[in-house]
Design an enzyme around this catalytic site. Structure first.
Site, PDB file in Angstrom:
ATOM      1  N   LYS A 137       0.827  -1.210   0.000  1.00  0.00           N
ATOM      2  CA  LYS A 137       0.000   0.000   0.000  1.00  0.00           C
ATOM      3  C   LYS A 137       0.869   1.271   0.000  1.00  0.00           C
ATOM      4  CE  LYS A 137      -3.782  -2.257  -0.438  1.00  0.00           C
ATOM      5  NZ  LYS A 137      -4.416  -3.125   0.485  1.00  0.00           N
TER       6      LYS A 137
HETATM    7  C1  LIG Z   1      -5.519  -4.233   0.761  1.00  0.00           C
HETATM    8  C2  LIG Z   1      -6.987  -4.053   0.855  1.00  0.00           C
HETATM    9  C3  LIG Z   1      -7.715  -4.390   2.013  1.00  0.00           C
HETATM   10  C4  LIG Z   1      -7.116  -5.147   3.149  1.00  0.00           C
HETATM   11  O1  LIG Z   1      -6.066  -4.505   3.763  1.00  0.00           O
HETATM   12  P1  LIG Z   1      -5.242  -5.287   4.904  1.00  0.00           P
HETATM   13  O2  LIG Z   1      -4.504  -4.192   5.602  1.00  0.00           O
HETATM   14  O3  LIG Z   1      -4.341  -6.236   4.189  1.00  0.00           O
HETATM   15  O4  LIG Z   1      -6.210  -5.961   5.777  1.00  0.00           O
HETATM   16  C5  LIG Z   1      -9.059  -4.080   2.063  1.00  0.00           C
HETATM   17  N1  LIG Z   1      -9.683  -3.491   1.029  1.00  0.00           N
HETATM   18  C6  LIG Z   1      -9.044  -3.178  -0.106  1.00  0.00           C
HETATM   19  C7  LIG Z   1      -9.790  -2.518  -1.213  1.00  0.00           C
HETATM   20  C8  LIG Z   1      -7.681  -3.472  -0.239  1.00  0.00           C
HETATM   21  O5  LIG Z   1      -7.038  -3.197  -1.395  1.00  0.00           O
END
Ligand SMILES: *Cc1c(COP(=O)(O)O)cnc(C)c1O
Length: 389
Positions: A184
Protein backbone atom coordinates in the site's frame (compact mmCIF):
# COMPACT_ATOMS: atom_id res chain seq x y z
CA UNK A 1 13.54 -4.16 -24.22
CA UNK A 2 14.68 -3.81 -20.62
CA UNK A 3 17.28 -6.31 -19.39
CA UNK A 4 15.97 -6.95 -15.85
CA UNK A 5 12.45 -7.71 -14.64
CA UNK A 6 10.58 -4.65 -13.33
CA UNK A 7 8.57 -5.86 -10.35
CA UNK A 8 4.97 -4.73 -10.10
CA UNK A 9 5.41 -3.59 -6.52
CA UNK A 10 8.85 -3.97 -4.91
CA UNK A 11 9.36 -2.90 -1.30
CA UNK A 12 11.79 -0.08 -0.55
CA UNK A 13 12.11 1.09 3.05
CA UNK A 14 14.46 3.87 4.09
CA UNK A 15 17.27 3.87 6.63
CA UNK A 16 15.08 6.01 8.94
CA UNK A 17 12.44 3.25 9.16
CA UNK A 18 15.13 0.63 9.76
CA UNK A 19 16.80 2.71 12.51
CA UNK A 20 13.43 3.35 14.19
CA UNK A 21 12.61 -0.39 14.24
CA UNK A 22 16.04 -1.15 15.72
CA UNK A 23 15.46 1.54 18.37
CA UNK A 24 12.19 -0.15 19.29
CA UNK A 25 13.79 -3.59 19.39
CA UNK A 26 16.47 -2.28 21.79
CA UNK A 27 13.81 -0.68 24.01
CA UNK A 28 11.81 -2.36 26.76
CA UNK A 29 8.51 -2.14 24.88
CA UNK A 30 7.85 -3.77 21.50
CA UNK A 31 4.07 -4.15 21.36
CA UNK A 32 1.34 -1.45 21.55
CA UNK A 33 2.96 1.46 23.38
CA UNK A 34 4.41 4.95 23.01
CA UNK A 35 5.27 4.71 19.30
CA UNK A 36 1.82 3.41 18.37
CA UNK A 37 0.32 6.30 20.32
CA UNK A 38 2.58 8.80 18.52
CA UNK A 39 1.72 7.26 15.16
CA UNK A 40 -2.00 7.68 15.91
CA UNK A 41 -1.44 11.31 16.99
CA UNK A 42 0.64 12.13 13.90
CA UNK A 43 -1.97 10.49 11.66
CA UNK A 44 -4.79 12.48 13.28
CA UNK A 45 -2.84 15.71 12.79
CA UNK A 46 -1.84 14.97 9.18
CA UNK A 47 -5.34 14.08 7.97
CA UNK A 48 -7.41 16.20 10.38
CA UNK A 49 -9.13 13.09 11.81
CA UNK A 50 -11.58 13.30 14.69
CA UNK A 51 -9.86 10.30 16.32
CA UNK A 52 -7.83 7.26 15.23
CA UNK A 53 -6.96 3.72 16.40
CA UNK A 54 -3.91 1.92 14.96
CA UNK A 55 -4.63 -1.74 14.24
CA UNK A 56 -3.19 -4.98 12.90
CA UNK A 57 -4.73 -4.45 9.43
CA UNK A 58 -7.38 -2.65 7.41
CA UNK A 59 -9.43 -5.84 7.51
CA UNK A 60 -9.31 -5.64 11.32
CA UNK A 61 -10.45 -2.00 11.12
CA UNK A 62 -13.41 -2.81 8.88
CA UNK A 63 -14.45 -5.78 11.04
CA UNK A 64 -14.03 -3.79 14.24
CA UNK A 65 -16.08 -0.87 12.89
CA UNK A 66 -18.96 -3.19 11.97
CA UNK A 67 -18.77 -4.86 15.39
CA UNK A 68 -18.58 -1.51 17.23
CA UNK A 69 -21.63 -0.31 15.27
CA UNK A 70 -23.47 -3.40 16.48
CA UNK A 71 -24.02 -4.82 12.98
CA UNK A 72 -25.09 -8.45 12.99
CA UNK A 73 -27.58 -11.04 11.82
CA UNK A 74 -30.51 -9.77 9.69
CA UNK A 75 -28.59 -6.57 8.85
CA UNK A 76 -27.58 -5.74 5.29
CA UNK A 77 -24.40 -3.97 4.22
CA UNK A 78 -24.16 -2.55 0.70
CA UNK A 79 -20.74 -2.59 -0.95
CA UNK A 80 -19.07 -2.65 -4.36
CA UNK A 81 -18.29 -5.85 -6.27
CA UNK A 82 -15.04 -4.24 -7.54
CA UNK A 83 -12.90 -4.69 -4.44
CA UNK A 84 -10.58 -6.99 -2.55
CA UNK A 85 -12.34 -9.86 -0.81
CA UNK A 86 -11.63 -8.44 2.69
CA UNK A 87 -14.33 -5.78 2.14
CA UNK A 88 -17.03 -8.43 1.73
CA UNK A 89 -15.53 -11.00 4.12
CA UNK A 90 -15.85 -8.72 7.17
CA UNK A 91 -19.60 -8.39 6.53
CA UNK A 92 -19.80 -12.19 6.75
CA UNK A 93 -17.65 -12.11 9.93
CA UNK A 94 -20.35 -10.19 11.82
CA UNK A 95 -23.11 -12.42 10.42
CA UNK A 96 -24.65 -9.70 8.23
CA UNK A 97 -25.53 -9.99 4.54
CA UNK A 98 -23.31 -8.36 1.92
CA UNK A 99 -25.38 -6.71 -0.82
CA UNK A 100 -23.18 -6.09 -3.84
CA UNK A 101 -23.68 -3.36 -6.43
CA UNK A 102 -22.05 -2.60 -9.78
CA UNK A 103 -19.63 0.26 -10.43
CA UNK A 104 -19.55 3.49 -12.45
CA UNK A 105 -17.92 2.95 -15.86
CA UNK A 106 -15.35 5.74 -15.44
CA UNK A 107 -14.04 5.66 -11.85
CA UNK A 108 -15.01 2.02 -11.13
CA UNK A 109 -16.29 3.28 -7.76
CA UNK A 110 -19.64 1.97 -6.56
CA UNK A 111 -22.62 3.26 -8.59
CA UNK A 112 -24.73 5.42 -6.29
CA UNK A 113 -27.95 4.93 -8.30
CA UNK A 114 -27.56 1.19 -7.71
CA UNK A 115 -26.77 1.79 -4.05
CA UNK A 116 -30.04 3.69 -3.71
CA UNK A 117 -31.96 0.92 -5.47
CA UNK A 118 -30.41 -1.69 -3.15
CA UNK A 119 -31.44 0.05 0.10
CA UNK A 120 -34.01 -1.86 2.17
CA UNK A 121 -35.28 -1.39 5.76
CA UNK A 122 -32.48 -3.79 6.79
CA UNK A 123 -29.67 -1.69 5.30
CA UNK A 124 -27.50 -0.51 8.20
CA UNK A 125 -24.18 0.30 6.54
CA UNK A 126 -22.86 1.31 3.11
CA UNK A 127 -19.20 0.46 2.51
CA UNK A 128 -17.70 2.47 -0.34
CA UNK A 129 -14.18 1.66 -1.56
CA UNK A 130 -12.11 4.55 -2.91
CA UNK A 131 -11.00 2.39 -5.82
CA UNK A 132 -7.36 2.83 -6.89
CA UNK A 133 -7.23 5.95 -4.68
CA UNK A 134 -9.97 7.94 -6.48
CA UNK A 135 -12.46 9.16 -3.85
CA UNK A 136 -16.10 8.14 -4.04
CA UNK A 137 -18.66 10.99 -4.41
CA UNK A 138 -19.02 11.43 -0.66
CA UNK A 139 -21.53 14.33 -0.75
CA UNK A 140 -24.00 12.33 -2.84
CA UNK A 141 -23.40 9.22 -0.75
CA UNK A 142 -24.03 11.13 2.50
CA UNK A 143 -27.24 12.56 1.01
CA UNK A 144 -28.38 8.96 0.44
CA UNK A 145 -27.27 7.54 3.78
CA UNK A 146 -27.80 10.21 6.42
CA UNK A 147 -31.57 10.83 6.10
CA UNK A 148 -32.11 7.07 6.35
CA UNK A 149 -29.88 6.62 9.42
CA UNK A 150 -27.43 4.45 7.46
CA UNK A 151 -23.76 4.59 8.50
CA UNK A 152 -21.02 5.00 5.90
CA UNK A 153 -17.95 2.82 6.57
CA UNK A 154 -15.20 3.79 4.13
CA UNK A 155 -12.73 1.19 2.89
CA UNK A 156 -9.85 3.61 2.36
CA UNK A 157 -7.22 0.89 1.81
CA UNK A 158 -6.14 2.72 -1.38
CA UNK A 159 -6.83 6.25 -0.26
CA UNK A 160 -4.34 7.41 2.36
CA UNK A 161 -3.60 11.04 1.45
CA UNK A 162 -6.58 11.34 -0.92
CA UNK A 163 -8.93 14.33 -0.66
CA UNK A 164 -12.57 14.96 -1.56
CA UNK A 165 -13.52 18.61 -2.17
CA UNK A 166 -10.36 19.66 -0.30
CA UNK A 167 -11.05 17.50 2.78
CA UNK A 168 -8.77 14.53 3.59
CA UNK A 169 -10.34 11.09 3.35
CA UNK A 170 -10.62 9.91 6.97
CA UNK A 171 -11.43 13.34 8.42
CA UNK A 172 -15.16 12.69 8.87
CA UNK A 173 -17.26 11.51 11.83
CA UNK A 174 -18.05 8.21 10.09
CA UNK A 175 -15.65 5.26 10.38
CA UNK A 176 -12.94 4.96 7.73
CA UNK A 177 -10.30 2.19 7.53
CA UNK A 178 -6.83 2.50 5.99
CA UNK A 179 -4.40 -0.29 5.06
CA UNK A 180 -0.66 -0.28 5.69
CA UNK A 181 -0.08 -3.65 4.04
CA UNK A 182 3.32 -4.06 2.36
CA UNK A 183 2.07 -2.99 -1.09
CA UNK A 184 0.00 0.00 0.00
CA UNK A 185 1.00 3.69 -0.37
CA UNK A 186 2.14 3.80 3.28
CA UNK A 187 3.34 0.57 4.87
CA UNK A 188 3.97 -0.90 8.30
CA UNK A 189 4.41 -4.43 6.79
CA UNK A 190 0.95 -5.32 8.11
CA UNK A 191 -1.21 -2.70 9.73
CA UNK A 192 -4.17 -0.39 9.51
CA UNK A 193 -5.83 2.69 10.99
CA UNK A 194 -9.47 3.21 11.83
CA UNK A 195 -10.61 6.84 12.01
CA UNK A 196 -13.91 8.47 12.96
CA UNK A 197 -15.75 10.04 15.90
CA UNK A 198 -14.03 9.89 19.30
CA UNK A 199 -17.01 8.01 20.69
CA UNK A 200 -16.86 5.21 18.12
CA UNK A 201 -13.04 5.04 18.24
CA UNK A 202 -13.12 4.64 22.04
CA UNK A 203 -15.45 1.69 21.54
CA UNK A 204 -13.28 0.26 18.74
CA UNK A 205 -10.13 0.58 20.87
CA UNK A 206 -11.68 -1.49 23.66
CA UNK A 207 -13.23 -4.03 21.30
CA UNK A 208 -9.90 -4.30 19.45
CA UNK A 209 -8.07 -5.40 22.58
CA UNK A 210 -10.14 -8.26 24.02
CA UNK A 211 -12.95 -5.90 25.09
CA UNK A 212 -10.84 -4.89 28.09
CA UNK A 213 -11.46 -1.56 29.76
CA UNK A 214 -7.72 -0.68 30.13
CA UNK A 215 -5.02 -1.38 27.56
CA UNK A 216 -1.91 -3.37 28.46
CA UNK A 217 0.49 -0.49 28.13
CA UNK A 218 -1.38 1.52 30.76
CA UNK A 219 -1.72 -1.56 32.99
CA UNK A 220 2.00 -2.25 33.08
CA UNK A 221 3.26 1.32 33.26
CA UNK A 222 4.00 2.91 36.61
CA UNK A 223 0.73 4.81 36.69
CA UNK A 224 -1.33 1.75 35.74
CA UNK A 225 -2.71 -1.07 37.79
CA UNK A 226 -3.38 -4.77 37.38
CA UNK A 227 -7.14 -4.31 37.26
CA UNK A 228 -9.22 -4.58 34.10
CA UNK A 229 -12.77 -5.46 33.18
CA UNK A 230 -14.03 -7.19 30.05
CA UNK A 231 -16.91 -5.19 28.64
CA UNK A 232 -17.47 -7.36 25.55
CA UNK A 233 -15.84 -10.46 24.03
CA UNK A 234 -13.46 -8.41 21.87
CA UNK A 235 -10.75 -9.16 19.34
CA UNK A 236 -6.93 -9.02 19.29
CA UNK A 237 -6.36 -6.37 16.66
CA UNK A 238 -3.77 -4.00 18.17
CA UNK A 239 -0.77 -2.60 16.29
CA UNK A 240 2.74 -3.14 17.71
CA UNK A 241 5.39 -0.47 18.28
CA UNK A 242 7.59 -2.32 15.76
CA UNK A 243 4.96 -1.66 13.07
CA UNK A 244 4.38 1.90 14.28
CA UNK A 245 8.13 2.54 13.96
CA UNK A 246 7.76 2.08 10.20
CA UNK A 247 4.55 4.11 10.11
CA UNK A 248 6.05 7.16 11.84
CA UNK A 249 8.58 7.64 9.02
CA UNK A 250 6.35 6.50 6.18
CA UNK A 251 3.86 9.16 7.26
CA UNK A 252 6.53 11.87 7.11
CA UNK A 253 7.53 10.71 3.62
CA UNK A 254 4.01 10.23 2.28
CA UNK A 255 3.62 13.63 0.60
CA UNK A 256 6.80 12.98 -1.41
CA UNK A 257 5.63 9.47 -2.31
CA UNK A 258 2.26 10.83 -3.46
CA UNK A 259 3.87 13.48 -5.62
CA UNK A 260 6.01 10.90 -7.39
CA UNK A 261 3.00 8.58 -7.86
CA UNK A 262 1.03 11.44 -9.42
CA UNK A 263 3.95 12.29 -11.75
CA UNK A 264 4.18 8.70 -12.95
CA UNK A 265 0.41 8.47 -13.46
CA UNK A 266 0.51 11.72 -15.47
CA UNK A 267 3.32 10.35 -17.66
CA UNK A 268 1.33 7.15 -18.34
CA UNK A 269 -1.84 9.05 -19.16
CA UNK A 270 -0.01 11.45 -21.46
CA UNK A 271 1.52 8.54 -23.39
CA UNK A 272 -1.58 6.32 -23.53
CA UNK A 273 -4.34 8.84 -24.17
CA UNK A 274 -2.85 9.39 -27.61
CA UNK A 275 -3.40 5.68 -28.41
CA UNK A 276 -7.00 4.84 -29.33
CA UNK A 277 -6.53 1.21 -28.26
CA UNK A 278 -6.24 2.12 -24.59
CA UNK A 279 -8.55 3.63 -21.98
CA UNK A 280 -6.78 5.65 -19.28
CA UNK A 281 -8.10 6.23 -15.73
CA UNK A 282 -10.11 9.40 -15.04
CA UNK A 283 -9.58 11.99 -12.30
CA UNK A 284 -12.57 14.15 -11.42
CA UNK A 285 -11.65 17.80 -10.88
CA UNK A 286 -12.78 18.04 -7.25
CA UNK A 287 -10.74 15.10 -5.89
CA UNK A 288 -7.15 14.54 -4.83
CA UNK A 289 -6.26 11.09 -6.20
CA UNK A 290 -3.99 8.92 -4.02
CA UNK A 291 -2.82 6.96 -7.09
CA UNK A 292 -2.51 3.63 -5.32
CA UNK A 293 -3.12 1.89 -8.65
CA UNK A 294 -2.83 2.83 -12.30
CA UNK A 295 -5.50 0.71 -13.95
CA UNK A 296 -5.35 0.71 -17.74
CA UNK A 297 -8.23 -0.75 -19.76
CA UNK A 298 -7.79 -2.24 -23.21
CA UNK A 299 -10.27 -1.38 -25.96
CA UNK A 300 -10.70 -5.06 -26.60
CA UNK A 301 -12.83 -4.73 -29.76
CA UNK A 302 -9.84 -3.05 -31.43
CA UNK A 303 -7.19 -5.53 -30.27
CA UNK A 304 -6.55 -9.04 -31.55
CA UNK A 305 -5.38 -10.26 -28.13
CA UNK A 306 -7.26 -10.43 -24.84
CA UNK A 307 -6.07 -9.04 -21.50
CA UNK A 308 -4.43 -12.28 -20.33
CA UNK A 309 -2.29 -12.46 -23.48
CA UNK A 310 -1.50 -8.75 -23.07
CA UNK A 311 -0.17 -9.49 -19.55
CA UNK A 312 1.91 -12.39 -20.89
CA UNK A 313 3.37 -10.04 -23.50
CA UNK A 314 4.19 -7.51 -20.74
CA UNK A 315 5.92 -10.26 -18.74
CA UNK A 316 7.86 -11.29 -21.85
CA UNK A 317 9.06 -7.68 -22.03
CA UNK A 318 10.17 -7.84 -18.36
CA UNK A 319 7.35 -5.70 -16.95
CA UNK A 320 5.37 -6.94 -13.94
CA UNK A 321 1.64 -6.16 -13.87
CA UNK A 322 -1.42 -7.22 -11.90
CA UNK A 323 -5.24 -7.17 -11.98
CA UNK A 324 -7.40 -5.29 -9.44
CA UNK A 325 -9.79 -6.91 -8.89
CA UNK A 326 -11.46 -10.22 -9.68
CA UNK A 327 -15.00 -8.97 -8.86
CA UNK A 328 -16.38 -10.41 -5.61
CA UNK A 329 -19.40 -12.06 -7.27
CA UNK A 330 -17.13 -14.27 -9.41
CA UNK A 331 -15.51 -15.94 -6.38
CA UNK A 332 -16.99 -19.39 -5.62
CA UNK A 333 -18.09 -18.59 -2.05
CA UNK A 334 -20.07 -15.47 -2.99
CA UNK A 335 -21.29 -16.89 -6.31
CA UNK A 336 -22.66 -20.03 -4.69
CA UNK A 337 -23.94 -18.50 -1.43
CA UNK A 338 -25.87 -15.67 -3.12
CA UNK A 339 -26.50 -17.22 -6.53
CA UNK A 340 -24.70 -14.56 -8.52
CA UNK A 341 -23.98 -14.95 -12.20
CA UNK A 342 -21.14 -13.03 -13.88
CA UNK A 343 -23.51 -10.78 -15.87
CA UNK A 344 -25.24 -9.52 -12.72
CA UNK A 345 -22.70 -6.67 -12.65
CA UNK A 346 -21.94 -6.00 -16.33
CA UNK A 347 -19.81 -2.87 -15.87
CA UNK A 348 -17.47 -4.56 -13.39
CA UNK A 349 -17.35 -7.74 -15.49
CA UNK A 350 -16.44 -5.84 -18.65
CA UNK A 351 -13.79 -3.78 -16.80
CA UNK A 352 -12.35 -6.92 -15.22
CA UNK A 353 -11.83 -8.56 -18.61
CA UNK A 354 -10.07 -5.49 -20.03
CA UNK A 355 -7.99 -4.21 -17.09
CA UNK A 356 -4.39 -4.45 -16.00
CA UNK A 357 -2.54 -2.52 -13.29
CA UNK A 358 0.82 -1.07 -14.30
CA UNK A 359 3.81 -0.63 -11.97
CA UNK A 360 3.22 2.49 -9.85
CA UNK A 361 5.46 3.18 -6.90
CA UNK A 362 7.73 6.03 -5.82
CA UNK A 363 10.88 4.01 -6.49
CA UNK A 364 10.31 3.92 -10.27
CA UNK A 365 12.87 5.88 -12.26
CA UNK A 366 11.96 7.87 -15.37
CA UNK A 367 13.71 5.14 -17.38
CA UNK A 368 11.48 2.48 -15.74
CA UNK A 369 8.38 4.52 -16.61
CA UNK A 370 9.63 4.87 -20.21
CA UNK A 371 10.14 1.08 -20.37
CA UNK A 372 6.55 0.45 -19.24
CA UNK A 373 5.18 2.94 -21.78
CA UNK A 374 7.27 1.45 -24.57
CA UNK A 375 6.12 -2.10 -23.76
CA UNK A 376 2.40 -1.17 -23.60
CA UNK A 377 2.47 0.82 -26.86
CA UNK A 378 4.50 -1.86 -28.64
CA UNK A 379 2.07 -4.62 -27.69
CA UNK A 380 -0.98 -2.50 -28.51
CA UNK A 381 0.21 -1.40 -31.94
CA UNK A 382 1.42 -4.92 -32.90
CA UNK A 383 -2.04 -6.32 -32.10
CA UNK A 384 -4.17 -3.58 -33.60
CA UNK A 385 -7.26 -4.69 -35.48
CA UNK A 386 -7.74 -2.49 -38.51
CA UNK A 387 -11.32 -1.36 -39.01
CA UNK A 388 -13.07 -2.56 -42.14
CA UNK A 389 -13.02 0.19 -44.78
C1 LIG B 1 -5.52 -4.23 0.76
C2 LIG B 1 -6.99 -4.05 0.86
C3 LIG B 1 -7.72 -4.39 2.01
C4 LIG B 1 -7.12 -5.15 3.15
O1 LIG B 1 -6.07 -4.51 3.76
P1 LIG B 1 -5.24 -5.29 4.90
O2 LIG B 1 -4.50 -4.19 5.60
O3 LIG B 1 -4.34 -6.24 4.19
O4 LIG B 1 -6.21 -5.96 5.78
C5 LIG B 1 -9.06 -4.08 2.06
N1 LIG B 1 -9.68 -3.49 1.03
C6 LIG B 1 -9.04 -3.18 -0.11
C7 LIG B 1 -9.79 -2.52 -1.21
C8 LIG B 1 -7.68 -3.47 -0.24
O5 LIG B 1 -7.04 -3.20 -1.40
Amino acid sequence: MRADFLKFNPLKLGEEEIAEVVDTLRSEWITTGPKTKRFEEDFVRQFDCKSAVALASCTAGLHLALAALGIGKRDEVITTCMTFTATANVIEHVGATPVLVDVEPDTLNLDLAQVEAAITPRTKVIMPVHYAGHPVEMDALRALAEPRGITILEDAAHAVGATYRGRPIGSGENPCAFSFYATKNLTTAEGGMLTGSAELMDKARILGLHGMSRDAWKRYSKSGSWFYEVLAPGFKYNMTDIQASLGLWQLKKLAGFQQRRAEIAAAYTKAFSACDLLETPVVRPHVGHAWHLYVLRLKSERLSIARNRFIDEMTARNIGTSVHFIPIHLHPYYRETYGYSPEDFPVALDAYHRMLSLPLHPGLTDADVADVIEAVLDIATKNYVRRAA
